[in-house]
Design a protein around this motif. Structure first.
Motif, PDB file in Angstrom:
ATOM      1  N   PHE A 176      39.123  61.238   6.053  1.00 18.03           N
ATOM      2  CA  PHE A 176      39.871  62.747   4.860  1.00 18.03           C
ATOM      3  C   PHE A 176      40.542  63.993   5.541  1.00 18.03           C
ATOM      4  N   GLN A 195      31.797  67.304   7.820  1.00 21.36           N
ATOM      5  CA  GLN A 195      31.910  67.166   6.823  1.00 21.36           C
ATOM      6  C   GLN A 195      32.671  68.411   6.632  1.00 21.36           C
ATOM      7  N   ASP A 234      37.808  62.869  -0.469  1.00 18.52           N
ATOM      8  CA  ASP A 234      36.647  63.472   0.646  1.00 18.52           C
ATOM      9  C   ASP A 234      34.886  63.834  -0.685  1.00 18.52           C
TER      10      ASP A 234
END
Length: 733
Positions: A36, A115, A148
């Motif tokens: 992402f 993340q 994402d």
């Protein structure tokens, strides 16, 4: 080189398998963590800067602070009893809106340590009341990659907070827009997607078990392709991160599907040939047989893979960025699969040996001459009738190309299945369909001067006279006063063909006619972007396909060492492509009265049907050439080639067609078209082109097919097939 790689792999199978396992897992983890960070979801970002909507986006970014990764969400606020909003209600809405615009939305804690944190304060625009006063609309921007999961979870947190805040004062909320629609559709289709994926995996395993009568032979291809797919996806993501290239979010999934197709194809051909040679030479060591089979099939696999690489690489010359980055990414992935085909797959054959086909007893007895052998003999005996029959079928399907048109919509599902779709329908009942996604005209003063508001009001009035423009918002000046924006709310949905035709025609014509002196004007928004995308795609398809055809032809010319054979193969693939695209138009455009076939369909067919069809044709042609090296009539050689190769092609074709066919049951119209057309194209390639048309033409042309370098004659070896088709070539005792 090919035999050196396959020979090393068969001599050191467990080392090669271990290296691929470590490499596949490591690169898969890297790819999953970084994917992402190297993707962008805004289609406008893939357009060349020369296009009108791209110029509009530059003004929006430079003068109005619009971010390229902004995701607008429209929030509908209404009373739960359906009555018009009161003055007190409107005041409460304004108060809550200001509060939401000042409150940071915290992204829920992610399981992935890599993340990205999408916590942010949402940007909330001016409240827009409905004409009948029954609801008010808020525009909220959340910045980030909409694909994402981190941003998706952030939006869910915002949606929950906003819904709770407004419910506390007796008001209900609805959310629509691309991000909301994507999440709702994914949630609605989750079960169906899971079932389709499970069915696809089950189909692959079941067919392998039925063909090879072995559980191990069913699992090995899936495990191998999974490992290689992880390695390829990680390599592409890593290369994009190092070079700064942005990928479309669909690239990783396309890589997986492409590699699933060609990987299973290559391994199936090796397994079929491995089993055939083990039957013919039961006394030989399985590693020796694996080395010979891998070296021979590896040549055909290399030829097939290089033609696919060439086809995909030509997308690098496209003007549309989504194509331009997709081509090299797929090409790199196919090269990774080719390396696996010459190392990992031979190593698996050498490591498993005869146990690969346990508990089947097929290696202990000669296969009976069955339907495939009789079919191969029929093709060789009546080639003219077979060719005419194939051409008739392909010609009928290709008639759908007459009047074909492209649908440049986003392919969202129809109806009101989800909350986002119901909210959009409620808005459309009271306001123009394009209210939640306006088309915007951007103006900028030439030479850095300031814009005249009176002149802007005049332009806004002129734009309001265009048929199809439901409402025009008041012009908004930038802080510098050097640029302005005018929002147009079309009566058509911004994602529809009607909106694209309206923007590319009357709206842009009106802007060009009434642009004030000393200014430049550009039209942006979803409808404008896709109008420009349609132009770019049309240009690219006309450029890419001929270049790819020439390049593939040159590669086939060098690999097959023949002038006529490459022409035959390319004509067959071209006929299959035309028939598949025509069939899709017949079903969806002419039969189901859709606006056209989805604009990405020609490219998808180019990627899958043409590539895999070329694979099948090369593999059958290579076997025909090998059989023609033995003494005897050319037609007998064709019959033997069909007998031994058709089962592998048919198995691969059914597996892939079933995989893609499962997509045809999804609610998304674009996915339905891709699933149906790709499945049909693969079936045509496997059962018509590669096993009927190409062998029939080879039977007609004989050894002249390989002119000027015909197949060299060689004596029949102990473990090879005899000349007579259908006769088992067992060891002589």
């Amino acid at each position: 080189m090919i035999r050196a790689l396959t020979g090393f792999a068969t001599r050191n199978p467990w080392k090669v398998i271990a290296v691929w396992a470590v490499l596949g897992i490591a690169l898969a983890v890297v790819g999953q963590a970084m994917i992402f960070r190297v993707t962008q979801t805004d289609t406008a970002d893939f357009l060349p800067s020369s296009y009108d909507s791209a110029a509009a986006m530059r003004i929006a970014t430079d003068q109005f602070g619009t971010k390229a990764d902004a995701n607008p969400v429209t929030v509908l606020v209404a009373r739960t009893d359906g009555k018009p909003l009161s003055a007190a209600d409107r005041q409460h809405i304004d108060d809550r809106t200001r509060q939401l615009g000042q409150t940071k939305v915290t992204m829920p804690k992610a399981k992935d340590p890599w993340q990205k944190d999408y916590s942010q304060i949402p940007q909330i625009g001016t409240t827009v009341p409905a004409p009948d006063g029954t609801f008010a609309l808020l525009t909220v921007n959340l910045n980030g990659n909409s694909a994402d999961p981190g941003l998706q979870n952030t939006f869910k947190a915002f949606r929950t907070s906003a819904r709770t805040d407004f419910a506390a004062i007796g008001l209900r909320t609805g959310f629509t827009g691309a991000l909301a629609d994507q999440l709702d559709t994914d949630a609605a289709d989750h079960n169906l997607t899971t079932i389709a994926s499970a069915c696809m995996t089950g189909l692959i395993v079941l067919i392998h078990i039925l063909v090879f009568r072995s559980v191990l032979a069913a699992l090995v291809p899936l495990l191998a392709v999974t490992v290689v797919g992880g390695a390829a996806a990680g390599a592409v993501v890593g290369a994009a991160q190092l070079t700064g290239i942005k990928l479309d979010p669909s690239v990783p999934s396309l890589i997986n599907v492409v590699l699933l197709g060609i990987g299973i194809d290559y391994l199936l051909f090796m397994m079929f040939r491995f089993r055939e040679q083990l039957r013919a030479a039961p006394d030989r060591h399985h590693r020796t047989v694996a080395a010979e089979v891998s070296g021979r099939v590896g040549t055909a696999v290399t030829s097939a893979a290089l033609t696919i690489v060439a086809a995909f690489a030509t997308l690098g010359i496209a003007s549309f960025g989504q194509f331009r980055v997709l081509g090299p990414a797929i090409a790199v992935s196919v090269l990774v699969m080719l390396l696996a085909g010459l190392t990992l797959m031979p190593a698996l054959l050498a490591a498993c040996g005869r146990k690969l086909f346990w508990p089947s007893r097929a290696l202990r007895r000669a296969p009976r001459e069955g339907a495939v052998a009789r079919f191969g003999a029929a093709v060789a005996r009546r080639p003219v009738g077979m060719v005419l029959g194939c051409l008739a079928i392909l010609g009928v399907l290709a008639t759908g190309l007459a009047g074909i048109s492209m649908d440049y919509g986003l392919g969202s599902s129809t109806g009101t299945r989800t909350e986002a779709q119901r909210t959009a329908a409620e808005i459309a009942h009271a306001l123009p369909a394009g209210t939640s996604d306006p088309t915007t005209v951007y103006l900028q003063a030439v030479g850095g001067g300031r814009l005249d508001t009176v002149v802007l009001d005049g332009l806004a009035h002129d734009l309001g006279q265009v048929k199809g423009v439901g409402r025009v918002a008041e012009p908004v000046l930038s802080q510098s006063g050097q640029a302005a924006r005018i929002d147009l709310f079309l009566t058509a949905d911004s994602q529809s063909q009607q909106a694209r035709e309206l923007v590319s025609g009357p709206v842009r014509a009106a802007v060009a006619q009434h642009t004030p002196p000393g200014t430049t004007a550009h039209v942006g928004g979803t409808a404008a972007v896709f109008a420009d995308v349609s132009t770019a795609v049309d240009h690219d398809l006309r450029l890419v396909f001929p270049v790819a055809a020439v390049l593939i032809g040159l590669i086939l010319l060098m690999l097959l060492r023949s002038v006529l054979a490459p022409v035959i193969l390319m004509l067959c693939v071209g006929l299959g492509f035309a028939a598949t695209l025509g069939a899709a138009a017949l079903v969806f455009q002419h039969g189901m009265h859709r606006p056209g076939v989805i604009f990405t369909l020609p490219l998808v067919l180019f990627l899958f049907v043409v590539a895999l069809g070329t694979d099948y044709n090369i593999l059958i042609s290579d076997r025909i050439r090998e059989e023609m090296e033995h003494p005897g009539p050319a037609r007998a050689a064709v019959a033997r080639a069909v007998r031994h190769t058709a089962p592998a092609i048919a198995t691969a074709g059914v597996v892939l067609a079933g995989s893609f066919g499962s997509l045809a049951v999804t609610p998304q119209p674009s996915t339905q078209q891709v699933g149906f057309a790709t499945a049909l194209g693969i079936l045509l390639s496997a059962f018509l082109l590669s096993t009927v048309l190409v062998p029939a033409l080879a039977a007609l042309l004989g050894r002249g097919l390989w002119w000027p370098a015909g197949p060299r004659r060689r004596p029949v070896m102990r473990h090879q097939d005899p000349v007579v088709p259908g006769e088992f070539a067992g060891p002589r005792r």
